[in-house]
Design an enzyme around this catalytic site. Structure first.
Site, short mmCIF file in Angstrom:
data_model
loop_
_atom_site.label_atom_id
_atom_site.label_comp_id
_atom_site.label_asym_id
_atom_site.label_seq_id
_atom_site.Cartn_x
_atom_site.Cartn_y
_atom_site.Cartn_z
N GLU A 7 0.86 -1.20 0.00
CA GLU A 7 0.00 0.00 0.00
C GLU A 7 0.89 1.24 0.00
OE1 GLU A 7 -3.45 0.85 -0.16
OE2 GLU A 7 -2.42 2.77 -0.26
N GLY A 24 -22.25 16.79 -12.14
CA GLY A 24 -22.59 15.37 -12.09
C GLY A 24 -23.56 15.07 -10.97
N ALA A 25 -24.76 14.55 -11.34
CA ALA A 25 -25.78 14.22 -10.32
C ALA A 25 -25.77 12.73 -10.02
CB ALA A 25 -27.16 14.66 -10.79
N GLU A 44 -24.43 13.13 -2.56
CA GLU A 44 -24.10 12.99 -1.13
C GLU A 44 -23.34 14.23 -0.64
OE1 GLU A 44 -24.02 8.12 -0.63
OE2 GLU A 44 -22.13 9.20 -0.42
N LEU A 85 -18.22 -0.31 -6.04
CA LEU A 85 -18.75 -0.29 -4.68
C LEU A 85 -17.83 -1.09 -3.77
CD1 LEU A 85 -22.50 -1.00 -5.52
CD2 LEU A 85 -21.50 1.19 -4.85
N HIS A 111 -18.47 -2.88 -1.12
CA HIS A 111 -18.91 -4.23 -0.74
C HIS A 111 -18.83 -5.20 -1.91
CE1 HIS A 111 -22.37 -1.53 -1.46
NE2 HIS A 111 -22.88 -2.53 -2.15
N HIS A 117 -42.95 -5.22 15.46
CA HIS A 117 -43.76 -4.00 15.51
C HIS A 117 -43.40 -3.20 16.76
CE1 HIS A 117 -47.14 -1.31 15.04
NE2 HIS A 117 -47.44 -1.50 16.31
P1 NAD Z 1 -21.61 8.58 -11.43
O1 NAD Z 1 -21.17 7.83 -12.62
O2 NAD Z 1 -22.51 7.93 -10.45
O3 NAD Z 1 -22.30 9.96 -11.87
C1 NAD Z 1 -21.64 10.90 -12.68
C2 NAD Z 1 -22.64 11.80 -13.35
O4 NAD Z 1 -21.94 12.82 -14.05
C3 NAD Z 1 -23.51 11.08 -14.37
O5 NAD Z 1 -24.87 11.28 -14.06
C4 NAD Z 1 -23.11 11.74 -15.69
O6 NAD Z 1 -24.18 11.82 -16.62
C5 NAD Z 1 -22.64 13.12 -15.24
N1 NAD Z 1 -21.75 13.81 -16.20
C6 NAD Z 1 -20.72 13.28 -16.89
N2 NAD Z 1 -20.13 14.22 -17.67
C7 NAD Z 1 -20.79 15.39 -17.45
C8 NAD Z 1 -20.66 16.72 -17.96
N3 NAD Z 1 -19.72 17.06 -18.83
N4 NAD Z 1 -21.53 17.68 -17.52
C9 NAD Z 1 -22.51 17.33 -16.62
N5 NAD Z 1 -22.68 16.10 -16.13
C10 NAD Z 1 -21.83 15.13 -16.52
O7 NAD Z 1 -20.24 9.05 -10.73
P2 NAD Z 1 -19.87 9.57 -9.27
O8 NAD Z 1 -21.03 10.14 -8.56
O9 NAD Z 1 -18.67 10.40 -9.50
O10 NAD Z 1 -19.47 8.21 -8.54
C11 NAD Z 1 -18.38 7.43 -9.01
C12 NAD Z 1 -18.49 6.01 -8.54
O11 NAD Z 1 -18.35 5.93 -7.14
C13 NAD Z 1 -19.83 5.39 -8.90
O12 NAD Z 1 -19.59 4.12 -9.45
C14 NAD Z 1 -20.52 5.26 -7.58
O13 NAD Z 1 -21.36 4.12 -7.53
C15 NAD Z 1 -19.38 5.14 -6.58
N6 NAD Z 1 -19.80 5.71 -5.28
C16 NAD Z 1 -20.76 5.06 -4.57
C17 NAD Z 1 -21.21 5.59 -3.37
C18 NAD Z 1 -22.27 4.85 -2.61
O14 NAD Z 1 -22.51 3.69 -2.90
N7 NAD Z 1 -22.93 5.48 -1.63
C19 NAD Z 1 -20.73 6.79 -2.92
C20 NAD Z 1 -19.77 7.44 -3.68
C21 NAD Z 1 -19.33 6.88 -4.86
#
Ligand code: NAD
Length: 460
Positions: free
Chosen positions: A33, A179-180, A186, A314, A316, A439
């Site tokens: 690491e 990016g949503a 979160e 993910l 897990h 319950h």
């Molecule tokens: P994501 O792939 O979930 O979402 C990225 C978003 O950015 C997409 O909706 C996409 O359409 C948008 N996007 C891309 N290019 C764009 C642009 N030029 N302009 C506007 N929007 C654009 O990615 P993330 O949220 O960065 O997460 C990355 C990874 O990390 C995912 O695989 C996610 O599952 C994982 N993650 C999981 C958790 C959880 O399980 N709670 C938490 C954090 C991250």
């Protein structure tokens, strides 16, 4: 040269779990690491610190907005961001130390530095004290990193990735999230609760791609009520920093001015300088390491798990792959059921799902029945003061086998575990409907949703 049965490169949830399982099975295991702390992105700068901030910021919001409904007066509520950050850092540090203890307990040798494969069975540890080690098996578990976006140069300050957005020195006035997806929502929620104006710009015409459409539509309305502003169907093409301001450029629109930007447009596999070319390990078009069903790469003796291979990124999922890979290396039966990997978004309310979405079932032409039940009609949810959301169960029309479960609501991330077990055991909606649920608990909403599949809810 030191010799091991197995060398794992990367000590994230995939790597450290694989190392522990292999050691339990009698192997002489080492783990390389490069970061000072064990635990990978998830523990150091991902899942864990973000959850610490999500809990803290939600309590702050509730203290300001809803404690009075419970008859609790707290006077003026103020934010102590340094203490909030310190609590988060302490949680992370404690958990990272915990993995050190697990390594000692399982007699796993830890190497500090960057692992690079120089030949099958040989890895160089590049660091303060470079050394070459040999191993019968190598598992690559190096995870992923933030995906770059052309025109948006991350400077780690005004334009941040999730790592820096966990430690902003002050609450932004206006945070633009690009990016949503899960990360954007979160962390957008954290800073919005702490007082920032938050605008989320998303290329698609919906948020949370891949999750069940009906549930996501409900989530979007709730987030909007909480103050998040969404600009959907807009592609960000650039961002420029001018002093303390950032201008985010979207196609066909005036630039959006803000003081901080979070870039969250996905993640890409971490395979830099791993020696993949040297030994000819195959990767796909998206840079993910190609593996077979036993996690074997194209080169004998080299395996890969977690975010560096295909599938949801993910923690897990990586853990399950780490365990399966170690068990297969020990000649045992290791298997991951990819139909039963849950996904959770830790917003408020939480969103959780497992199995197929309605959109996927429709596209596959799979006949299904749907049962849905709202938290509004659940006694425990009322006592908690969290009555928004629902549980939705999708079951096969003929066999009644559960195909997908989608939840938006309080503690959805914990509630989804029942659905995961149900899918893992091939349960029907009738199985859940006939199981006694304590319950008053939130879990009763799962039972009622199962009853709803057959149109026989009791409390609605
Ligand atoms: P994501 O792939 O979930 O979402 C990225 C978003 O950015 C997409 O909706 C996409 O359409 C948008 N996007 C891309 N290019 C764009 C642009 N030029 N302009 C506007 N929007 C654009 O990615 P993330 O949220 O960065 O997460 C990355 C990874 O990390 C995912 O695989 C996610 O599952 C994982 N993650 C999981 C958790 C959880 O399980 N709670 C938490 C954090 C991250």
């Amino acid at each position: 040269m030191k010799q091991h049965d197995l060398v794992v490169i990367g000590a994230g949830p995939g790597g450290y779990v694989a190392a522990i399982r292999a050691a339990q099975l009698g192997m002489n295991v080492a783990c390389i690491e490069k970061e000072g702390a064990l635990g990978g992105t998830c523990l150091r700068v991902g899942c864990i610190p973000s959850k610490a901030l999500l809990e803290a910021s939600e309590l702050f919001r509730q203290a300001k907005t809803s404690f009075s409904e419970f008859g609790i007066g707290v006077g003026e509520v103020s934010l102590d961001l340094p203490t909030m950050q310190k609590r988060k850092d302490n949680i992370v540090a404690g958990l990272c130390k915990g993995i050190e203890g697990l390594f000692r307990k399982n007699k796993i040798t830890r190497y500090f530095g960057h692992g690079r494969i120089v030949a099958p069975g040989q890895v160089v540890v590049e660091g303060d004290q470079p050394e070459e080690i040999s191993a019968r098996h190598i598992i690559i578990a190096t995870g992923s990193k933030s995906s770059p976006l052309r025109g948006v140069a991350v400077d780690g300050d005004r334009i941040a990735t999730s790592t820096e957005a966990l430690s902003f020195p002050e609450v932004p006035e206006h945070l633009v999230v690009i990016g949503a997806g899960v990360i954007g929502l979160e962390l957008g929620c954290v800073w919005s609760r702490l007082g920032a104006k938050v605008t989320v710009v998303e290329y698609l015409d919906r948020i949370l791609p891949g999750m069940d459409g009906e549930i996501v539509a409900e989530a979007q309305k709730t987030f909007q009520k909480q103050g998040l502003e969404f600009r959907l169907g807009r592609r960000v093409t650039g961002a420029r920093v001018e002093g303390k301001q950032v201008f985010v450029e979207c196609e066909g629109e005036q630039p959006l001015a803000c003081d901080r930007v979070l870039l969250a447009v996905g993640r890409i596999p971490n395979t830099d300088n791993l020696g993949l070319d040297t030994v000819n390990v195959g990767v796909d078009q998206r840079g993910r390491i190609i593996v077979d069903e036993h996690y074997a790469t194209t080169i004998p003796g080299i395996y890969a798990i977690g975010d560096v291979i295909a599938g949801p990124m993910l923690a897990h999922k990586a853990e399950e792959e780490g365990i399966a890979c170690a068990e297969l290396l020990a000649g045992k039966y290791g298997h991951v059921n990819y139909d039963a990997i849950p996904g959770v978004v830790y917003t408020e309310p939480e969103i959780a799902s497992v199995g197929k979405t309605e959109e996927e079932l429709k596209a596959a032409g799979m006949p299904y029945r749907k049962g849905s039940f709202p938290f509004m009609a659940n006694a425990r949810a009322k006592a908690l003061g969290h009555t928004g959301g629902r549980v939705k169960i999708l079951a096969h029309t003929e066999t009644d086998r559960i195909l997908g479960v989608h939840i938006i609501g309080p503690r959805a991330g914990d509630m989804i575990a029942e659905a995961v077990v149900a899918i893992e055991f091939g349960a029907t909606s009738e199985d859940i409907a006939r199981s006694s649920h304590a319950h008053p608990t939130l879990a009763e909403v799962m039972k009622e949703a199962a009853l709803a599949v057959d149109g026989r809810t009791i409390h609605m």
